[in-house]
Design a protein around this motif. Structure first.
Motif, mmCIF file in Angstrom:
data_model
loop_
_atom_site.group_PDB
_atom_site.id
_atom_site.type_symbol
_atom_site.label_atom_id
_atom_site.label_comp_id
_atom_site.label_asym_id
_atom_site.label_seq_id
_atom_site.Cartn_x
_atom_site.Cartn_y
_atom_site.Cartn_z
ATOM 1 N N GLN A 125 7.944 5.593 4.575
ATOM 2 C CA GLN A 125 9.121 5.140 3.540
ATOM 3 C C GLN A 125 9.561 3.643 4.230
ATOM 4 O O GLN A 125 9.537 2.521 3.307
ATOM 5 N N THR A 156 6.705 0.700 4.441
ATOM 6 C CA THR A 156 6.390 0.263 3.250
ATOM 7 C C THR A 156 7.444 -0.546 2.631
ATOM 8 O O THR A 156 7.031 -0.892 1.353
ATOM 9 N N GLU A 157 8.603 -0.805 3.188
ATOM 10 C CA GLU A 157 9.487 -1.658 2.216
ATOM 11 C C GLU A 157 9.267 -3.015 2.601
ATOM 12 O O GLU A 157 9.563 -3.665 1.548
ATOM 13 N N ASP A 216 6.688 -6.162 2.238
ATOM 14 C CA ASP A 216 5.368 -6.582 1.401
ATOM 15 C C ASP A 216 4.452 -6.537 2.222
ATOM 16 O O ASP A 216 3.061 -6.135 1.661
ATOM 17 N N LEU A 225 1.042 4.556 0.349
ATOM 18 C CA LEU A 225 0.564 3.186 0.450
ATOM 19 C C LEU A 225 0.428 2.377 -0.813
ATOM 20 O O LEU A 225 0.591 2.954 -1.990
ATOM 21 N N ARG A 226 0.550 1.140 -0.582
ATOM 22 C CA ARG A 226 0.474 0.120 -1.754
ATOM 23 C C ARG A 226 -1.035 -0.388 -1.913
ATOM 24 O O ARG A 226 -1.808 -0.089 -0.894
ATOM 25 N N SER A 227 -1.434 -1.053 -3.015
ATOM 26 C CA SER A 227 -2.680 -1.196 -3.220
ATOM 27 C C SER A 227 -3.256 -2.111 -1.944
ATOM 28 O O SER A 227 -4.602 -1.986 -1.733
ATOM 29 N N HIS A 228 -2.454 -3.074 -1.248
ATOM 30 C CA HIS A 228 -3.080 -4.114 -0.337
ATOM 31 C C HIS A 228 -3.119 -3.386 0.929
ATOM 32 O O HIS A 228 -3.442 -3.912 1.996
ATOM 33 N N ASP A 229 -2.332 -2.148 1.237
ATOM 34 C CA ASP A 229 -2.373 -1.544 2.634
ATOM 35 C C ASP A 229 -3.731 -0.683 2.660
ATOM 36 O O ASP A 229 -4.668 -0.395 1.699
ATOM 37 N N ALA A 267 0.970 -6.296 4.281
ATOM 38 C CA ALA A 267 -0.124 -5.181 4.086
ATOM 39 C C ALA A 267 0.211 -4.192 5.491
ATOM 40 O O ALA A 267 0.308 -4.928 6.668
ATOM 41 N N GLN A 277 -9.475 0.888 0.046
ATOM 42 C CA GLN A 277 -8.407 1.230 0.644
ATOM 43 C C GLN A 277 -8.322 2.241 1.630
ATOM 44 O O GLN A 277 -7.719 2.164 2.752
#
Ligand code: SAM
Length: 297
Positions: free
Chosen positions: A27, A30-31, A33, A112-116, A35, A143
């Motif tokens: 958490q 991923t704060e 931006d 995760l976000r899409s770019h991770d 990757a 991913q």
């Protein structure tokens, strides 16, 4: 060589400590931006049935995650870190009670976000098949990569990661004594390749010199490298081997475990300070239940 199957242990007190820390660390990471690359050196099957044969035989989840779920508000407010972990497990059980337990690959992927990126290493053929099947259903494309490789060695090629941000979770079964040394070698090498990564190692607290030495050596390693570190342990019961009235030896099962982090999120210590006493209260099985929390650097 490979008799360990995580399905017997999914959701036990060791998973609660490990996965609550994992959720909190992710958490935080991923704060920002940029990757993030997450490396899971020992992935397991990814998803486990708590109503399946393995979990029912061992009953370990009922002394772990299921106790937290039973204690959820309105009965008692959970510490934010534990609430976030319980919410994560709940997210895999919409309207079904608690039948599914997410292992580290699924906990990570959900945050995760899409770019991770997520790299999963698993050597056991059965768990690998299950993991690959479970991951395919996510339709996460590139991913998530499932690698049938030794995680201790395989991580090397991903360090340093392209965006220079990484979390590595190292969660071996420690079935073989050599795992302890491999963890130390891997972390040492990873720090050389990528000194600013966050490294999280789970280990069992058992009467074995290698298990006792592992956190001590990780601490020395972090200190020599000038890195911050955090060490949390959770004990739920006595580890004493006893004898039944019939003269049979009774082994207590895993009594305690620890998480050692190098370059931990700076918010994690305070989060654990609030959560660990509650883990002791809710997961403790006898008067030996306790916790420790130490940090430095
Ligand atoms: N990290 C998982 C979780 O939290 O859900 C649980 C992992 S379990 C403790 C350890 C796994 O590592 C087992 O599934 C085992 O088959 C696998 N394994 C053992 N040696 C390995 C190695 N050298 N590289 C990759 N996986 C390995």
């Amino acid at each position: 060589m490979f008799s360990y199957r995580h399905a017997f242990h999914a959701g036990n007190h060791a998973d609660v400590l490990k996965h609550a820390v994992l959720v909190a660390a992710l958490q935080y990471l991923t704060e920002k931006d940029a990757a993030l690359t997450v490396l899971d050196t020992h992935a397991g099957a990814g998803l486990y049935r708590l109503d399946g044969d393995y979990a029912r035989t061992s009953g370990e989840a009922s002394e772990g995650i299921l106790r937290l779920i039973a204690a959820e508000p309105p009965k008692a407010p959970l510490a934010p870190m534990l609430q976030a972990y319980v919410d994560m497990v709940r997210a895999f059980n919409q309207g079904t009670g608690t039948k599914v337990y997410p292992g580290s690959p699924f906990i990570i992927q959900r945050l995760l976000r899409s770019h991770d990126k997520l790299k999963l290493f698993e050597l056991h053929p059965t768990d690998l098949r299950a993991l690959a099947g479970n991951v395919a259903q996510l339709e996460a494309g590139r991913q998530v990569a499932v690698l049938h490789e030794d995680g201790f060695e395989g991580v090397k090629k991903f360090l340093p990661p392209p965006a220079r941000r990484a979390l590595l979770l190292c969660d071996p079964s420690y079935e073989m004594k050599s795992d302890y040394g491999k963890v130390l070698d891997m972390v040492q090498d990873a720090l050389k390749r990528f000194a600013t990564g966050t490294y999280a190692v789970w280990y069992p607290i058992i009467p074995r010199p290698e298990a006792h030495d592992l956190p001590r050596r990780l601490k020395t390693m972090a200190q020599k490298a000038g890195k911050s570190w955090l060490h949390a342990t959770l004990t739920v019961k006595s580890g004493k081997i006893t004898e039944t009235a019939q003269g049979q030896t009774k082994r207590p099962g895993l009594p305690a475990s620890g998480m050692f982090l190098i370059n931990p999120p700076h918010t994690l210590k305070a989060a654990l300070q609030a959560a660990l006493p509650q883990m002791v209260e809710l997961l403790g099985q006898d008067r030996n239940a306790t916790h420790t929390l130490e940090a430095g650097g």
